[in-house]
Design a protein around this motif. Structure first.
Motif, short mmCIF file in Angstrom:
data_model
loop_
_atom_site.label_atom_id
_atom_site.label_comp_id
_atom_site.label_asym_id
_atom_site.label_seq_id
_atom_site.Cartn_x
_atom_site.Cartn_y
_atom_site.Cartn_z
N ASN A 142 -5.38 -7.52 3.28
CA ASN A 142 -4.37 -6.52 3.60
C ASN A 142 -4.84 -5.13 3.15
O ASN A 142 -4.72 -4.14 3.89
N VAL A 151 0.85 -1.19 0.00
CA VAL A 151 0.00 0.00 0.00
C VAL A 151 0.88 1.24 0.00
O VAL A 151 1.86 1.32 0.76
N LYS A 170 -4.83 6.23 -0.30
CA LYS A 170 -4.14 4.99 0.04
C LYS A 170 -4.35 4.03 -1.14
O LYS A 170 -5.48 3.61 -1.40
N ALA A 187 -5.82 -1.83 5.50
CA ALA A 187 -5.11 -0.56 5.31
C ALA A 187 -6.04 0.57 4.91
O ALA A 187 -5.62 1.73 4.85
#
Length: 447
Positions: free
Chosen positions: A236, A201, A213, A240
């Motif tokens: 993931n 990221v 992001k 994030a």
């Protein structure tokens, strides 16, 4: 002999059906043709002719059988509709199963491409992370001086020959970016593929202010064994809080349409659930078996990402088949941005058939998206045309194609001012991106 052939074919078909849920997704699966009476040359050839006459998408335009062919593959190739069909191929069933079912490959783990318009400089394009050459330190962007003593021109012409067994030594002489030359020797090995080498990221300025992001997913093969890694990547990104997603499929030659549908469902969001992912159409003899595969929220390795109104894909002429079908499937529902080069151009799919130890992948299905759009035999053209950057590692924000994708997020436009044009070497600011070395098949298979 006949019983053995039937059992092998049935076993292979059951594996393929399991990969996509079989008929549970609405697929009216076309059964495999009756097995040949024996594995004699005459019986295998008769089986091939019958198979293509019945199931080949281009059955009305088959080639003239080459009765002088010295192999079953050469005979198969003579039956295909050339030059339109640049897609169909055959390979040993053990090799097919190793790659698509087991997620492994026997070899050294490298692919190469020309790095100059004059086509004299051959560089490393990609290194499989768990391969012998990766363990020896071979890096993307290194220049090939020789392989087993062969010059770049000889390598492009097909030397040294591909290996099919582990333990075969191969010597490399390469030069790195600093100009240092080194030589090393590795043995071929049966090594595991790494279909999701990178998921990360980046936090960058957003076009409307604030911070975006951006999830980055490098994905190289649509194989069934990639599902867990894809699910981990999606989880993931969710953790994030990604607001943008870049999926890098520049070297992804395709694979399972079932896996492609699942990835499209995860990145497309739950709002796409039950919408048409793709429509699959057989030849006119088998049109009663046409079916549509839907986006789904069920049975995925991770819950769908929500709130992504735009999806960015990095592509190249090596982006093919299931990769292209995935991109095309999302266009009726999402803003799709392509960075890089025009894709390979394969809107077709296979239902591979096994006979006498050989698996034949003959085009037998045409695909279109929910809006009826398909036919992209010239490839899917990019929004922002950018050449591959062999001077930076994949996943490096400074790598030209990824930098362009991140720049698009920050500006809402192609930062270099490039526009949609059909791919040519000149438009791509460099050499054509033909790949050499160990390059996987371009495939969209209906499992």
């Amino acid at each position: 002999m006949t019983k053995r052939i039937v059992l092998v074919a049935a076993a292979l078909l059951s594996v393929l059906l399991a990969g996509c849920g079989g008929g549970g997704d609405g697929a009216a699966s076309v059964p495999p043709p009756e097995s040949p009476a024996s594995c004699s040359v005459a019986d295998q050839r008769a089986w091939l002719r019958n198979y293509l006459n019945e199931q080949y998408l281009f059955y009305a335009n088959q080639g003239t059988p080459n009765e002088a062919a010295t192999s079953i593959d050469a005979y198969f190739q003579s039956l295909l509709y050339k030059p339109v069909d640049r897609y169909s191929y055959s390979q040993p069933t053990a090799q097919y199963a190793q790659f698509f079912t087991e997620g492994r490959q026997t070899g050294y783990g490298y692919s190469l491409t020309y790095a100059d318009a004059a086509q004299t400089m051959l560089k490393v394009r990609y290194v499989e992370p768990a391969s012998p050459v990766a363990a020896a330190g071979l890096q993307r962007g290194e220049t090939i001086v020789s392989i087993d003593g062969y010059t770049p021109a000889q390598i492009v012409a097909g030397s040294p020959a591909p290996v099919t067994a582990a333990g075969v030594p191969r010597s490399f002489t390469v030069t790195n970016a600093a100009g240092a030359t080194r030589s090393f020797t590795v043995n071929s090995a049966d090594y595991p593929l790494t279909p999701v080498p990178i998921n990360t990221v980046y936090s960058i300025p957003a076009a409307g202010g604030g911070t975006a992001k951006v999830g980055y997913l490098l994905y190289s093969q649509f194989i069934s064994g990639s599902s867990a890694a894809l699910g981990a990547a999606i989880d993931n990104f969710r953790a994030a809080g990604v607001t943008e997603l870049v999926v890098d499929m520049r070297y992804n030659g395709g694979g399972s349409t079932g896996v492609a549908r699942n990835l499209a469902s995860m990145i497309g969001g739950s709002a796409l659930n039950s919408q048409t992912f793709a429509q699959f159409r057989y030849n006119d003899k088998l049109s009663a078996n046409n079916f549509a595969l839907a986006f789904t929220s069920a049975g995925l390795p991770a819950a769908p990402l929500e709130g992504l109104s735009r999806l960015i894909f990095i592509t190249s002429p090596s982006t093919a088949s299931a990769s292209e079908i995935l991109i095309n499937s999302l266009k009726p529902f999402k803003t799709v941005v392509q960075i890089g080069g025009t894709t390979f151009g394969k809107p077709y799919a296979f239902q591979p058939r096994e006979s006498c130890g050989t698996t034949f992948s003959a085009v037998n299905i045409d695909t279109v998206n929910a809006a009826g759009a398909g036919g992209f035999t010239s490839g899917l053209a990019p929004t922002c045309m950018v050449a591959d950057d062999l001077n930076h590692a994949l996943g490096d924000p400074a790598e030209a194609r990824l930098a362009e994708a991140l720049g698009y997020v920050s500006t809402g436009a192609c930062p270099t001012g490039s526009t949609i044009v059909l791919f040519t070497p000149a438009a791509a600011k460099g050499a054509p991106e033909t790949a050499f070395g160990e390059v996987g098949p371009k495939q969209a298979r209906v499992d």
